[in-house]
Design a protein around this motif. Sequence first.
Motif, PDB file in Angstrom:
ATOM      1  N   LEU A 153      39.897  52.646  49.363  1.00 21.13           N
ATOM      2  CA  LEU A 153      40.687  52.879  50.386  1.00 21.13           C
ATOM      3  C   LEU A 153      41.975  52.293  50.126  1.00 21.13           C
ATOM      4  N   VAL A 154      42.383  51.080  49.395  1.00 15.07           N
ATOM      5  CA  VAL A 154      43.504  50.544  49.252  1.00 15.07           C
ATOM      6  C   VAL A 154      44.249  51.246  48.015  1.00 15.07           C
ATOM      7  N   GLN A 155      43.421  51.112  46.904  1.00 18.16           N
ATOM      8  CA  GLN A 155      43.923  51.686  45.567  1.00 18.16           C
ATOM      9  C   GLN A 155      44.037  53.196  45.418  1.00 18.16           C
ATOM     10  N   GLU A 156      42.939  53.776  45.579  1.00 16.03           N
ATOM     11  CA  GLU A 156      42.998  55.192  45.710  1.00 16.03           C
ATOM     12  C   GLU A 156      43.629  55.800  46.856  1.00 16.03           C
ATOM     13  N   ARG A 157      43.346  55.788  47.861  1.00 18.51           N
ATOM     14  CA  ARG A 157      43.805  56.247  49.214  1.00 18.51           C
ATOM     15  C   ARG A 157      44.940  55.736  49.880  1.00 18.51           C
ATOM     16  N   GLU A 158      45.703  54.923  49.327  1.00 17.45           N
ATOM     17  CA  GLU A 158      46.771  54.053  49.747  1.00 17.45           C
ATOM     18  C   GLU A 158      46.859  53.577  51.102  1.00 17.45           C
ATOM     19  N   HIS A 159      45.560  53.048  51.634  1.00 17.65           N
ATOM     20  CA  HIS A 159      45.609  52.592  53.080  1.00 17.65           C
ATOM     21  C   HIS A 159      46.034  51.162  52.928  1.00 17.65           C
ATOM     22  N   GLU A 160      46.603  50.394  54.072  1.00 16.09           N
ATOM     23  CA  GLU A 160      47.017  49.228  54.132  1.00 16.09           C
ATOM     24  C   GLU A 160      46.288  48.497  55.346  1.00 16.09           C
ATOM     25  N   ASN A 161      46.297  47.033  55.247  1.00 20.06           N
ATOM     26  CA  ASN A 161      45.747  46.494  56.409  1.00 20.06           C
ATOM     27  C   ASN A 161      44.263  46.611  56.726  1.00 20.06           C
ATOM     28  N   VAL A 162      43.594  46.868  55.606  1.00 16.66           N
ATOM     29  CA  VAL A 162      42.101  47.523  55.873  1.00 16.66           C
ATOM     30  C   VAL A 162      41.669  46.217  56.604  1.00 16.66           C
ATOM     31  N   GLN A 163      40.739  46.283  57.792  1.00 14.50           N
ATOM     32  CA  GLN A 163      40.254  45.399  58.651  1.00 14.50           C
ATOM     33  C   GLN A 163      38.529  45.338  58.276  1.00 14.50           C
ATOM     34  N   LYS A 164      37.824  44.220  58.397  1.00 15.07           N
ATOM     35  CA  LYS A 164      36.513  44.165  58.405  1.00 15.07           C
ATOM     36  C   LYS A 164      36.008  45.038  59.386  1.00 15.07           C
ATOM     37  N   ARG A 165      36.639  44.742  60.572  1.00 17.40           N
ATOM     38  CA  ARG A 165      35.912  45.316  61.873  1.00 17.40           C
ATOM     39  C   ARG A 165      36.240  46.834  61.674  1.00 17.40           C
ATOM     40  N   GLU A 166      36.966  47.218  60.848  1.00 18.19           N
ATOM     41  CA  GLU A 166      37.063  48.913  60.692  1.00 18.19           C
ATOM     42  C   GLU A 166      36.054  49.447  59.899  1.00 18.19           C
ATOM     43  N   ASP A 170      56.846  58.798  60.016  1.00 15.24           N
ATOM     44  CA  ASP A 170      56.209  58.750  58.866  1.00 15.24           C
ATOM     45  C   ASP A 170      54.795  59.537  58.537  1.00 15.24           C
ATOM     46  N   THR A 171      54.574  60.464  58.155  1.00 12.68           N
ATOM     47  CA  THR A 171      53.367  61.053  58.178  1.00 12.68           C
ATOM     48  C   THR A 171      52.165  60.144  57.593  1.00 12.68           C
ATOM     49  N   ASP A 172      52.461  59.409  56.813  1.00  9.84           N
ATOM     50  CA  ASP A 172      51.319  58.234  56.278  1.00  9.84           C
ATOM     51  C   ASP A 172      51.340  56.813  57.249  1.00  9.84           C
ATOM     52  N   ASP A 173      51.870  57.017  58.355  1.00  7.55           N
ATOM     53  CA  ASP A 173      51.986  55.886  59.039  1.00  7.55           C
ATOM     54  C   ASP A 173      50.530  55.466  59.608  1.00  7.55           C
ATOM     55  N   TRP A 174      49.492  56.352  59.787  1.00  6.34           N
ATOM     56  CA  TRP A 174      48.300  56.088  59.952  1.00  6.34           C
ATOM     57  C   TRP A 174      47.533  55.164  58.955  1.00  6.34           C
ATOM     58  N   LYS A 175      47.762  55.180  57.761  1.00  2.00           N
ATOM     59  CA  LYS A 175      47.329  54.720  56.741  1.00  2.00           C
ATOM     60  C   LYS A 175      47.804  52.852  56.744  1.00  2.00           C
ATOM     61  N   ARG A 176      48.790  52.702  57.536  1.00  2.00           N
ATOM     62  CA  ARG A 176      49.481  51.241  57.538  1.00  2.00           C
ATOM     63  C   ARG A 176      48.607  50.298  58.448  1.00  2.00           C
ATOM     64  N   GLN A 177      48.264  51.235  59.886  1.00  2.00           N
ATOM     65  CA  GLN A 177      47.780  50.286  60.919  1.00  2.00           C
ATOM     66  C   GLN A 177      46.257  50.362  60.889  1.00  2.00           C
ATOM     67  N   TRP A 216      22.569  41.414  53.051  1.00  2.00           N
ATOM     68  CA  TRP A 216      24.069  41.050  53.573  1.00  2.00           C
ATOM     69  C   TRP A 216      25.033  40.971  52.420  1.00  2.00           C
ATOM     70  N   ASP A 217      24.404  40.306  51.296  1.00  2.00           N
ATOM     71  CA  ASP A 217      25.408  40.125  50.232  1.00  2.00           C
ATOM     72  C   ASP A 217      25.755  41.346  49.347  1.00  2.00           C
ATOM     73  N   GLN A 218      24.986  42.099  49.288  1.00  2.00           N
ATOM     74  CA  GLN A 218      25.039  43.476  48.872  1.00  2.00           C
ATOM     75  C   GLN A 218      25.983  44.519  49.714  1.00  2.00           C
ATOM     76  N   PHE A 219      25.742  44.503  51.074  1.00  2.00           N
ATOM     77  CA  PHE A 219      26.613  45.047  51.776  1.00  2.00           C
ATOM     78  C   PHE A 219      28.043  44.697  51.823  1.00  2.00           C
ATOM     79  N   GLU A 220      28.263  43.395  51.896  1.00  2.00           N
ATOM     80  CA  GLU A 220      29.640  42.764  51.591  1.00  2.00           C
ATOM     81  C   GLU A 220      30.040  43.199  50.358  1.00  2.00           C
ATOM     82  N   GLN A 221      29.743  43.152  49.449  1.00  2.35           N
ATOM     83  CA  GLN A 221      30.235  43.412  48.167  1.00  2.35           C
ATOM     84  C   GLN A 221      30.429  44.898  47.762  1.00  2.35           C
ATOM     85  N   LEU A 222      29.657  45.856  48.588  1.00  2.00           N
ATOM     86  CA  LEU A 222      29.959  47.381  48.409  1.00  2.00           C
ATOM     87  C   LEU A 222      31.239  47.595  49.141  1.00  2.00           C
ATOM     88  N   LEU A 223      31.360  46.985  50.588  1.00  2.00           N
ATOM     89  CA  LEU A 223      32.610  46.923  51.201  1.00  2.00           C
ATOM     90  C   LEU A 223      33.784  46.344  50.733  1.00  2.00           C
TER      91      LEU A 223
END
Length: 132
Positions: free
Chosen positions: A94-107, A52-59, A79-86
Amino acid sequence: MGFDDLDEAMSQQDEDEETESEPGESSETARTNTMSESEPNQSSTTPTATVDTDDWKRQPGFPYDDAVQEAIYPRDTVWDQFEQLLQYDIERELVQEREHENVQKRELHDAALRVAMQHPDELIDAFEQTRK
């Protein structure tokens, strides 16, 4: 003191790491060898025909084990502003517009640091603005 057990735990961890490595072998070499042994041989794996060409969006972009936990000390408001921005801007995009899944804070934190490294002059300016 309240941190006496922390010193003991760190000493025990150091001893455990030394016993895991071979005599004369540094802990970094032992860690590298352990990682090499646990990773599958990339050359022997054959790609499947139906990738699947979009597999990179899932992991996640990198495994949890590759991340390090480091302390940073921003002010509460920053920190609060940064976390809210993220959470409300970046992750939503990333999730709604670019269809990424499983977005991690570390990323997200890793990406923020990489962007900061690409703009050292802006970091210097922001630092100086805080001091004024």
